[in-house]
Structure formats: structure tokens, C-alpha cells
Design an enzyme around this catalytic site. Sequence first.
Site, PDB file in Angstrom:
ATOM      1  N   ASN A  37     -70.566  17.802  86.465  1.00  0.00           N
ATOM      2  CA  ASN A  37     -70.838  18.706  85.354  1.00  0.00           C
ATOM      3  C   ASN A  37     -72.335  18.815  85.053  1.00  0.00           C
ATOM      4  OD1 ASN A  37     -70.514  20.339  83.149  1.00  0.00           O
ATOM      5  ND2 ASN A  37     -69.372  18.861  81.933  1.00  0.00           N
ATOM      6  N   HIS A 122     -56.682  14.782  73.287  1.00  0.00           N
ATOM      7  CA  HIS A 122     -57.857  14.806  72.422  1.00  0.00           C
ATOM      8  C   HIS A 122     -57.555  15.540  71.121  1.00  0.00           C
ATOM      9  CE1 HIS A 122     -60.646  14.603  76.219  1.00  0.00           C
ATOM     10  NE2 HIS A 122     -59.861  13.549  76.094  1.00  0.00           N
ATOM     11  N   ARG A 147     -56.674  10.490  71.223  1.00  0.00           N
ATOM     12  CA  ARG A 147     -58.072  10.155  70.951  1.00  0.00           C
ATOM     13  C   ARG A 147     -58.528  10.883  69.690  1.00  0.00           C
ATOM     14  NH1 ARG A 147     -63.220  11.917  74.631  1.00  0.00           N
ATOM     15  NH2 ARG A 147     -63.075  13.704  73.227  1.00  0.00           N
ATOM     16  N   TYR A 159     -71.126  15.884  69.450  1.00  0.00           N
ATOM     17  CA  TYR A 159     -70.481  15.944  70.762  1.00  0.00           C
ATOM     18  C   TYR A 159     -69.131  15.247  70.704  1.00  0.00           C
ATOM     19  CZ  TYR A 159     -69.735  15.390  75.759  1.00  0.00           C
ATOM     20  OH  TYR A 159     -69.211  15.429  77.023  1.00  0.00           O
ATOM     21  N   ASP A 205     -63.918   7.502  71.206  1.00  0.00           N
ATOM     22  CA  ASP A 205     -65.009   7.521  72.183  1.00  0.00           C
ATOM     23  C   ASP A 205     -66.339   7.586  71.440  1.00  0.00           C
ATOM     24  OD1 ASP A 205     -66.693   7.872  74.323  1.00  0.00           O
ATOM     25  OD2 ASP A 205     -65.604   9.562  75.186  1.00  0.00           O
ATOM     26  N   HIS A 207     -69.271   7.628  73.084  1.00  0.00           N
ATOM     27  CA  HIS A 207     -70.188   8.382  73.957  1.00  0.00           C
ATOM     28  C   HIS A 207     -71.544   7.696  74.098  1.00  0.00           C
ATOM     29  CE1 HIS A 207     -67.361  11.777  72.852  1.00  0.00           C
ATOM     30  NE2 HIS A 207     -67.341  11.781  74.177  1.00  0.00           N
ATOM     31  N   GLU A 231     -64.054   3.314  73.275  1.00  0.00           N
ATOM     32  CA  GLU A 231     -64.583   3.725  74.580  1.00  0.00           C
ATOM     33  C   GLU A 231     -66.097   3.911  74.552  1.00  0.00           C
ATOM     34  OE1 GLU A 231     -64.254   7.592  77.560  1.00  0.00           O
ATOM     35  OE2 GLU A 231     -62.773   7.301  75.970  1.00  0.00           O
ATOM     36  N   GLU A 257     -66.876   5.748  82.682  1.00  0.00           N
ATOM     37  CA  GLU A 257     -66.759   7.107  83.200  1.00  0.00           C
ATOM     38  C   GLU A 257     -68.038   7.592  83.873  1.00  0.00           C
ATOM     39  OE1 GLU A 257     -67.457  10.294  79.706  1.00  0.00           O
ATOM     40  OE2 GLU A 257     -65.802   8.917  79.330  1.00  0.00           O
ATOM     41  N   ARG A 278     -62.840   2.974  83.524  1.00  0.00           N
ATOM     42  CA  ARG A 278     -62.671   4.376  83.175  1.00  0.00           C
ATOM     43  C   ARG A 278     -63.134   5.358  84.243  1.00  0.00           C
ATOM     44  NH1 ARG A 278     -60.774   7.522  80.798  1.00  0.00           N
ATOM     45  NH2 ARG A 278     -62.279   8.503  79.433  1.00  0.00           N
ATOM     46  N   HIS A 307     -60.735   8.560  84.123  1.00  0.00           N
ATOM     47  CA  HIS A 307     -61.396   9.625  83.363  1.00  0.00           C
ATOM     48  C   HIS A 307     -60.779  10.973  83.753  1.00  0.00           C
ATOM     49  CE1 HIS A 307     -64.576  11.461  81.113  1.00  0.00           C
ATOM     50  NE2 HIS A 307     -65.256  11.902  82.147  1.00  0.00           N
ATOM     51  N   ASP A 311     -63.790  18.719  83.112  1.00  0.00           N
ATOM     52  CA  ASP A 311     -64.701  18.919  84.240  1.00  0.00           C
ATOM     53  C   ASP A 311     -64.294  18.152  85.491  1.00  0.00           C
ATOM     54  OD1 ASP A 311     -65.622  16.290  83.756  1.00  0.00           O
ATOM     55  OD2 ASP A 311     -67.173  17.011  82.419  1.00  0.00           O
ATOM     56  N   GLU A 334     -56.232   9.829  80.897  1.00  0.00           N
ATOM     57  CA  GLU A 334     -56.752  10.899  80.046  1.00  0.00           C
ATOM     58  C   GLU A 334     -56.336  12.243  80.629  1.00  0.00           C
ATOM     59  OE1 GLU A 334     -61.054  12.302  78.132  1.00  0.00           O
ATOM     60  OE2 GLU A 334     -61.017  11.134  79.983  1.00  0.00           O
ATOM     61  N   TRP A 397     -80.055   6.083  73.151  1.00  0.00           N
ATOM     62  CA  TRP A 397     -79.052   5.112  73.558  1.00  0.00           C
ATOM     63  C   TRP A 397     -77.977   5.755  74.399  1.00  0.00           C
ATOM     64  CZ3 TRP A 397     -81.746   1.181  73.048  1.00  0.00           C
ATOM     65  CH2 TRP A 397     -82.511   0.901  71.928  1.00  0.00           C
TER      66      TRP A 397
END
Length: 397
Positions: A37, A122, A147, A159, A205, A207, A231, A257, A278, A307, A311, A334, A397
Site C-alpha cells: 500500500n 472493524h 475491533r 487514522y 489497534d 497503530h 494491537e 503487521e 500479525r 493481517h 489492501d 482479520e 513513534w
Amino acid sequence: MKIVAATVVVTSPGRNFVTLKIETDEGVTGLGDATLNGRELAVASYLTDHVVPLLIGTDPHRIEDTWQSLYRGAYWRRGPVTMAAIAAVDVALWDIKAKAAGLPLYQLLGGQSRERVRTYGHAHGSDIPELFDSVRAMLAQGYKSIRIQTGIPGLRKVYGVRSTLDQADLPVVEDWDTGAYLRHVPRVFEAVRTEFGPELPLLHDVHHRLTPIQAARLGKDLEPYDLYWLEDCTPAENQDGLRLVRKHTTTPLAIGEVFNTVFDYQTLVQEQLIDYVRSSVTHFGGVTPLRKLFDFAAIHQIKSAIHGPEDISPVGMAAGIHLDLAIHNFGIQEYAGYTEQTDEVFPHAFTFSDGYLHPGETPGIGVELNEELAAAHPYAQAYLPVNRLHDGTVHDW
């Protein structure tokens, strides 16, 4: 049997996908997913310019040898572009081998270890009422595990809340405030548990947005709400950081992931610092190395959690479902589903029903590519968002 041709197809039926098609002199073909992606054309070039010439004239049944040759032969190892390209070759070769055997891929991986594959979906919303509506919609679709992602008060975009299908030709800038996030998320899970009860498995998640000590705090704060997992709570390239997180919380942890090889997991698995691995078939080099990762994880009582966002094309998803069905230490899959356009370009045998997936009984991985329809959806430049703090700094981060 020999490989006589290999072509790369880039198509965008709602989002960009990169597919490798390998053809043999016996008329058996195989498909592999090489989608990365936001960097799709880099993988397409890697395949077309550097990998395809190495495949012509070779034996497609020599899957392990081909994998090792592509991984070690280039000298430059690992990395997402390389591993996505190798994954496409690996899955296409497994597709060919299973078709030649007249069997669905999972039968070549030892047969099924379960009747069907458990999934999670999700749910997200800009606020809690909208999130509740999304959870109800997921339950209505049959999902048994969900999730939970939500907007943060004071932040315009976050996000994981806005759809990742809604990409732009340049990165969209999204807000971030760690303090606001850490204060808000426990309240969200308290509200969800109050509304939907204690039995529904809930996931979240992060992220990669937190430092290890911040992640430890969040994991501790979420313990009363009995998460299925937390996650990507901190960037796991710093594998030592997970020691601190693990020390301070009993909330289960899922990571990987963005990992590309088993070496990214080595400390995490050996020291049992996580509970779920993942990685996807598409970004980890294919079925061959991912099966080995799951075996490595199994001896440390760690489960799989492939994962499966939008995408990963139906080709990569199908390969993952075959693995899910076959391995002993399966955890959960997922599954975000696909647009109608994507399903038309990639007709597939796998099915989703009542919160579970099954790969089907079609020989191979069970996915075809409608090349005429694929050509009608040309590549469109698209990027994922980038997070910036209130002072404009890219979140580091």
C-alpha cells in the site's frame, strides 16, 4: 512442468492491487499478491525487472528452493518491497502445485485443523454513539469479534476511524495528541462494555503510536474491559520495549503487521512478550515462511492472527485463509471485506458467513483474475495518511 511466462498486473478497483500471474507449459497458472500500500509500483518494478527473468524455464514445483534463491540470491535481503515480491512468487507457485494436484491448498498444508476460520471485523465512529451504530452493523453482518476504534475529542481526523479506502494522491495530514488518546480510550471501552456486555470479544489497534511506558499504561488501564488483544501498542522494531509493556499489563498483545521476516519476531517470540503474530502472507514472503513463523510461535504458546485489511487483495487473503484452516495454533483472522468492484476483478471461492471464513474446495488457492476488468481500473496514485502533532511535527513513534 516449466514456467514459460510471468506477468505483473496493477489494477485499482477501488484501491490499488499488484498481482503476479505465472504460466506454465502445461497450461496451469498461478496467482500471487504483491500489493504494498502506497508503494505498489516499486514492487511491480521489482518483479518485472528483477524477478520474472529468473523464473522463466524453471520448475514451479521447487517452491522452497525458489524462495531461498530469491531471498538469498539478491544479496540485499528483507524489506517490504523484496518480501512482497517474493510472496507473490511463492503464493503463485503454491497455487500451481495445488491445481496440479487437484486439491485446495490447505490439503497440501496438512489438511484442515478446524471446520472454519474465526474472524473479527472493524467498528469505528467519530464519537461513541456513532461507534455503537457501527458495532451493531458488524453484529448484524455476523461478526462475533469486533475491533473498536473511535475519534478523539479535539482531534479532527484519526487514522483507523476514517476509512482507509478513502486515500488521496498525496498524504492526508491527521491530528494526534497522545494525552487525549490515553484519557479517552478507557472511557470508550467502558461505554462499549456497558452497552454490549462482557461476552463480546473486543480488540483495539494503537497503530504504533505510543512509547513503551505509555503502552504499558494503556494496557493496564484497559484490563478491566477484558480485551481480546491490544494491537501494535508500540513500534516493535524496538523489541526490548515489549519487555516493559509485558511487565506492567496482562492485556494480551498482538504485533507484527509491518514485519517482513522471522528475525523481526525473534526476541518477541522467544521471550513470550506477545500473544499473537500479525504478519500477512503478502508482506512476509508468502505461505512458505509464514507457516514456519507459526510453527516457531507455536512452541512458545503464541497464536496466529494474519493481517487482513482492504489492501491485501483477495489473492493474499485466500492464501491466508488456507493457512488459517490448516495450522494448529490459529487464533483469529482479520477480515474487512471487499468492494463489489474488487470481487468482480478477483472472483474467489472463499466465503464469509456468520462471522467465519472458509477457503472453499476449488483446486489451488481458489482465486481468479479477470484481466479485462482489471485493465478497466488503472492504477491511481494513493497514499496513507500521516500523523502530525499540534505544533506540526510528524509524530515520531
